[in-house]
Design an enzyme around this catalytic site. Structure first.
Site, PDB file in Angstrom:
ATOM      1  NE  ARG A  32      55.868  36.991  62.642  1.00  0.00           N
ATOM      2  CZ  ARG A  32      55.767  38.199  62.126  1.00  0.00           C
ATOM      3  NH1 ARG A  32      55.696  39.246  62.905  1.00  0.00           N
ATOM      4  NH2 ARG A  32      55.740  38.370  60.834  1.00  0.00           N
ATOM      5  CE  LYS A  58      51.014  47.200  42.202  1.00  0.00           C
ATOM      6  NZ  LYS A  58      51.700  48.246  42.960  1.00  0.00           N
ATOM      7  N   GLY A  92      52.813  36.056  52.848  1.00  0.00           N
ATOM      8  CA  GLY A  92      51.592  36.491  53.524  1.00  0.00           C
ATOM      9  C   GLY A  92      50.270  35.936  53.045  1.00  0.00           C
ATOM     10  N   GLY A  99      58.950  37.913  53.961  1.00  0.00           N
ATOM     11  CA  GLY A  99      60.062  38.492  53.200  1.00  0.00           C
ATOM     12  C   GLY A  99      61.263  37.570  53.124  1.00  0.00           C
TER      13      GLY A  99
HETATM   14  P1  AMP Z   1      50.479  40.311  46.645  1.00  0.00           P
HETATM   15  O1  AMP Z   1      50.599  41.137  47.889  1.00  0.00           O
HETATM   16  O2  AMP Z   1      51.135  40.911  45.444  1.00  0.00           O
HETATM   17  O3  AMP Z   1      50.869  38.862  46.868  1.00  0.00           O
HETATM   18  O4  AMP Z   1      48.937  40.328  46.271  1.00  0.00           O
HETATM   19  C1  AMP Z   1      47.947  39.804  47.095  1.00  0.00           C
HETATM   20  C2  AMP Z   1      46.679  40.481  46.780  1.00  0.00           C
HETATM   21  O5  AMP Z   1      46.390  40.335  45.411  1.00  0.00           O
HETATM   22  C3  AMP Z   1      45.478  39.963  47.526  1.00  0.00           C
HETATM   23  O6  AMP Z   1      45.030  40.942  48.426  1.00  0.00           O
HETATM   24  C4  AMP Z   1      44.450  39.715  46.437  1.00  0.00           C
HETATM   25  O7  AMP Z   1      43.162  40.191  46.753  1.00  0.00           O
HETATM   26  C5  AMP Z   1      45.006  40.489  45.269  1.00  0.00           C
HETATM   27  N1  AMP Z   1      44.519  39.979  43.983  1.00  0.00           N
HETATM   28  C6  AMP Z   1      44.538  38.738  43.525  1.00  0.00           C
HETATM   29  N2  AMP Z   1      43.918  38.649  42.326  1.00  0.00           N
HETATM   30  C7  AMP Z   1      43.492  39.892  42.018  1.00  0.00           C
HETATM   31  C8  AMP Z   1      42.780  40.447  40.930  1.00  0.00           C
HETATM   32  N3  AMP Z   1      42.402  39.690  39.912  1.00  0.00           N
HETATM   33  N4  AMP Z   1      42.512  41.760  40.962  1.00  0.00           N
HETATM   34  C9  AMP Z   1      42.904  42.530  41.992  1.00  0.00           C
HETATM   35  N5  AMP Z   1      43.596  42.060  43.050  1.00  0.00           N
HETATM   36  C10 AMP Z   1      43.875  40.753  43.068  1.00  0.00           C
END
Ligand code: AMP
Length: 417
Positions: free
Chosen positions: A35, A218, A375, A398
């Protein structure tokens, strides 16, 4: 609105909002200075013109005013190395007036953490929203926020905002301060301009086909982005953990895979909306599943609609890598947010790597514009050393996500006004 390159800052005091919210270890060493480096082109432009630079930033989330754990003083030495000259440190961002007046052309000052004053964020401290007295406390802070902002504004002939990472916050130093400057004296910094331009390329001046790849764990945290993207993209690839909420909603058996059981309707709704809008939506056609959540788990490739008991989806399989790769390579605009699998484990990072490489190929061979943001996709691009293969890697997590949701960011709007 002027571009900073149109202005000669010689002899001018320039207040620059930077994002020096860098990670520090327990000995206050900077563990990642990305940054700080990102703000250097703007700082150097003003210094090369022989202007006077007053830098302001927040660091962390201090609860007390002031809290030495969140002081910006420890970063001064590294800042001096980066700018190649001495940096004056002002211990109190509200009491720097005399020091600022004494500054000479070519000098640099860093103000102490803006968040040592609750007025920066405009929220009362030590009292929760639900508690009695909150509304009065909030009113009091709002009343003193104007004076706080005015003091910061009084340090500069110009205000430059180069802190894209906080552009989604309507804080004193990121948005309110701009009202104290007329339109010729408030400007985007170079980093901010690049970020705004990159967002415009995926939100406004879109070259088609446009493919967005949304991954991560998610669907619920990405719903607003997905809904907005459905109005813009030609192809939407949904991958990562959210895959299994979709497969379950479609009647699949998903073993132990991550799944938001209360979001099955949301998933079906997204599929229906994509159809209605003529967006081609892609989900995994094969999955790498593991018998435990670990890098050294046993694994196999299966149909993601039919995952055996005791196994969980960890990555996209080889057929999906090929399918997603083809879609990506035929695109002219690409946006990627969120990994395709648990990329932190090498065994399950092949899908994310394949997607990253396909994006690189589309960019280098076909002249596609590719924006990577949020991220974990940035972490992926770094892990596979592909930063130079894509068009732009955003510095704002964000802030970027809110911009893709279609929201106007207060820090950007305040300069445009
Ligand atoms: P997010 O913060 O929602 O963008 O999610 C990122 C995280 O999702 C990373 O740490 C990944 O390890 C996790 N991720 C991706 N695919 C899977 C999966 N099939 N099962 C569990 N976690 C996952």
């Amino acid at each position: 609105m002027k571009n900073i390159n149109e202005i000669n800052f010689e002899g001018k005091r320039v207040v620059i909002r930077v994002d020096f919210n860098v990670p520090l270890d327990d000995k206050f060493n900077i563990t990642d200075d990305t940054r700080m480096r990102a703000a250097m082109p703007t700082i150097k432009k003003v210094l090369n013109d022989n202007g006077i630079v007053i830098l302001m930033s927040h660091l962390g989330r201090p609860k007390n005013n002031p809290d030495p754990k969140f002081s910006l003083r420890p970063i001064v030495k590294h800042l001096e190395e980066l700018v190649g000259r001495n940096v004056i440190f002002a211990d109190d961002c509200q009491k720097a007036g005399e020091q600022v007046k004494a500054m000479k052309n070519g000098e640099v000052m860093l103000l102490e953490n803006l968040r040592f004053y609750a007025e920066e964020e405009g929220k009362p401290r030590g009292i929760e929203k639900e508690e009695p007295g909150y509304d009065e406390a909030k009113k009091a802070i709002k009343a003193s926020q104007k004076k706080f902002t005015e003091t910061l504004a009084s340090y500069g002939d110009y205000y430059i905002n180069d802190a894209f990472g906080t552009a989604h916050r309507s804080h004193a130093s990121t948005a309110l301060i701009a009202d104290f400057f007329d339109s010729d004296h408030k400007l985007y910094g170079m980093l901010m301009s690049q970020e705004v331009e990159a967002v415009d390329k995926v939100m406004k001046d879109i070259k088609r086909p446009f493919t967005a790849i949304m991954g991560g764990s998610k669907v619920s945290t990405k719903i607003e982005i997905i809904e907005n993207l459905l109005t813009k993209v030609d192809n939407l690839i949904l991958c990562g953990g959210m895959t299994y909420t979709f497969k379950k909603a479609l009647g699949g058996t998903i073993g132990n895979s991550i799944c938001e059981l209360d979001k099955l309707d949301m998933a079906l709704d997204i599929l229906a909306k994509a159809k209605e809008k003529g967006v081609k939506l892609y989900l995994a056609i094969d999955a790498v599943v593991a018998d435990k959540f670990s890098n050294d788990a046993n694994y196999q490739v299966v149909d993601p609609m039919n995952i055996p008991d005791g196994w969980e989806g960890m990555d996209i399989g080889p057929k999906t890598r090929e399918l997603f790769g083809e879609v990506i390579k035929n695109s002219k605009t690409i946006l990627w947010n969120g990994p395709c699998g648990v990329f932190e484990f090498d065994t399950f990072s092949k899908g994310s790597e394949a997607v990253a490489r396909a994006i690189g190929e589309a960019t280098k061979k076909n002249g596609a514009f590719s924006l990577i943001g949020g991220g974990d996709s940035v972490a992926c691009i770094n892990k596979f050393n592909l930063v130079d293969e894509v068009s732009y890697v955003s510095t704002g997590g964000g802030a970027l996500l809110e911009a893709i949701e279609g929201k106007e960011l207060p820090g950007i709007a305040a300069i445009r006004k």
